[in-house]
Design a protein around this motif. Sequence first.
Motif, PDB file in Angstrom:
ATOM      1  N   PRO A 150       2.076  -7.139   0.391  1.00 60.91           N
ATOM      2  CA  PRO A 150       2.440  -6.777   1.765  1.00 60.91           C
ATOM      3  C   PRO A 150       2.088  -5.338   2.122  1.00 60.91           C
ATOM      4  CG  PRO A 150       4.400  -6.977   0.386  1.00 60.91           C
ATOM      5  CD  PRO A 150       3.255  -7.512  -0.404  1.00 60.91           C
ATOM      6  N   ALA A 151       2.285  -4.410   1.187  1.00 62.18           N
ATOM      7  CA  ALA A 151       1.984  -3.011   1.485  1.00 62.18           C
ATOM      8  C   ALA A 151       0.496  -2.801   1.709  1.00 62.18           C
ATOM      9  CB  ALA A 151       2.482  -2.121   0.344  1.00 62.18           C
TER      10      ALA A 151
ATOM     11  N   ILE B 170      -1.552   6.183  -0.527  1.00 62.50           N
ATOM     12  CA  ILE B 170      -1.261   6.687  -1.871  1.00 62.50           C
ATOM     13  C   ILE B 170      -0.369   5.717  -2.632  1.00 62.50           C
ATOM     14  CG2 ILE B 170      -0.005   8.488  -3.132  1.00 62.50           C
ATOM     15  CD1 ILE B 170      -1.067  10.478  -1.028  1.00 62.50           C
ATOM     16  N   PHE B 171       0.659   5.186  -1.953  1.00 60.42           N
ATOM     17  CA  PHE B 171       1.544   4.227  -2.625  1.00 60.42           C
ATOM     18  C   PHE B 171       0.766   3.004  -3.091  1.00 60.42           C
ATOM     19  CE2 PHE B 171       4.076   0.323  -2.256  1.00 60.42           C
ATOM     20  CZ  PHE B 171       4.979   0.553  -3.287  1.00 60.42           C
TER      21      PHE B 171
ATOM     22  N   ALA C 145       1.112   0.577  -6.453  1.00 57.15           N
ATOM     23  CA  ALA C 145       1.267  -0.872  -6.354  1.00 57.15           C
ATOM     24  C   ALA C 145       0.044  -1.639  -6.872  1.00 57.15           C
ATOM     25  CB  ALA C 145       1.567  -1.255  -4.901  1.00 57.15           C
ATOM     26  N   LEU C 146      -1.143  -1.327  -6.334  1.00 60.85           N
ATOM     27  CA  LEU C 146      -2.338  -2.074  -6.749  1.00 60.85           C
ATOM     28  C   LEU C 146      -2.677  -1.884  -8.230  1.00 60.85           C
ATOM     29  CD1 LEU C 146      -4.946  -2.077  -3.846  1.00 60.85           C
ATOM     30  CD2 LEU C 146      -3.825  -4.019  -4.915  1.00 60.85           C
ATOM     31  N   PRO C 147      -2.604  -0.672  -8.780  1.00 61.68           N
ATOM     32  CA  PRO C 147      -2.871  -0.559 -10.223  1.00 61.68           C
ATOM     33  C   PRO C 147      -1.935  -1.426 -11.060  1.00 61.68           C
ATOM     34  CG  PRO C 147      -2.980   1.599  -9.211  1.00 61.68           C
ATOM     35  CD  PRO C 147      -2.475   0.661  -8.153  1.00 61.68           C
ATOM     36  N   CYS C 148      -0.669  -1.524 -10.657  1.00 59.62           N
ATOM     37  CA  CYS C 148       0.259  -2.374 -11.409  1.00 59.62           C
ATOM     38  C   CYS C 148      -0.143  -3.838 -11.295  1.00 59.62           C
ATOM     39  CB  CYS C 148       1.687  -2.169 -10.907  1.00 59.62           C
ATOM     40  SG  CYS C 148       2.390  -0.569 -11.354  1.00 59.62           S
ATOM     41  N   MET C 149      -0.556  -4.264 -10.105  1.00 62.71           N
ATOM     42  CA  MET C 149      -0.999  -5.646  -9.939  1.00 62.71           C
ATOM     43  C   MET C 149      -2.250  -5.923 -10.772  1.00 62.71           C
ATOM     44  SD  MET C 149      -2.251  -7.659  -6.501  1.00 62.71           S
ATOM     45  CE  MET C 149      -0.630  -8.127  -5.903  1.00 62.71           C
TER      46      MET C 149
END
Length: 320
Positions: free
Chosen positions: A205-206, A37-38, A43-47
């Motif tokens: 990394p996540a 979920i994180f 994280a990925l949408p922000c990237m």
Amino acid sequence: MLHVFLVTFPFFALIAAGYAAARRRVLPLDAIPGLNIFVLYFALPCMLYRFGAGTPIGQLLDGSVALIWGLAALLLVGAVVMLTRNERIGWNDASFGALVAAFPNTGFMGVPLLATIVGAQAAGPVIITITFDMVITSSLCIALSRLDGADEHGASKAMRQALRGVFVNPMPWAILLGALASALQFRLPGPIDRTVAMLADAASPAALFTIGAVLARSALMASGKRRAGTLRDVLPVVAVKLVVHPLLVLALGWLAIALGLPLSPTALVVLVLVAALPSASNVSMLAERFGADNGRIARIILWTTVAAFFSFPLAVGWMR
């Protein structure tokens, strides 16, 4: 070649760390959905937003890139379904086998890896491939999977479910918002931009650690449910993913250039390297949801990930 291995090693090492942590239960299996979920919703949408917003809109609307990637995906899906479907493997298992052969792990692995290897120029082609695979390739394979003993409305119902999954997936929306920001030359306010940047920096990394954890969980869960697939059901799909897919994209790219389509050499390199990535780990979750042989799919994903530790650096060195 040693330089390429030194660049790619940390990415695969993080995957191995996640796999070992979940396999040895240092990371509880119940915690893996939280990691997912994180990565998927934060994280990925922000990237992807930052990639889209920082990429010229022309690169995000590159028709030649979309044509080559889409044609390769459709040819691969059709060929794998036709060649693997038999008395043991019906439409359901053959369709998800085709999806795992045509859908690389671009979001979790390809975005950070190719950004490191190629640089900012990779953003446009990578975003196009992610969008096509999430919207077209996945929806097509899910619809095909419903032809196995389904009623007359099975395929259309599955297509609606697949499209609904696209709409609730935050990654396409992040790409769309990033493209809109690029077209309008819009920049987020300072504090918000820094927050988005921090989440984007955590994505690599996540996401890589989560890939390993998801692979371990899929292998553990599938081992007790259904047969994990014989070698003849697994190895051909692994070979298609890591060998046939990049070669097909390369051949179509050369053909496009020969026909005069505006395809840059850098875009072709990125497309081939995306195709050389291992299979997307989320296909295992889709296979489980739609009742396919998840053991077989999990093994294909795991083996392509392990083999890509050696094959992907070779592809990078060859294309460079």
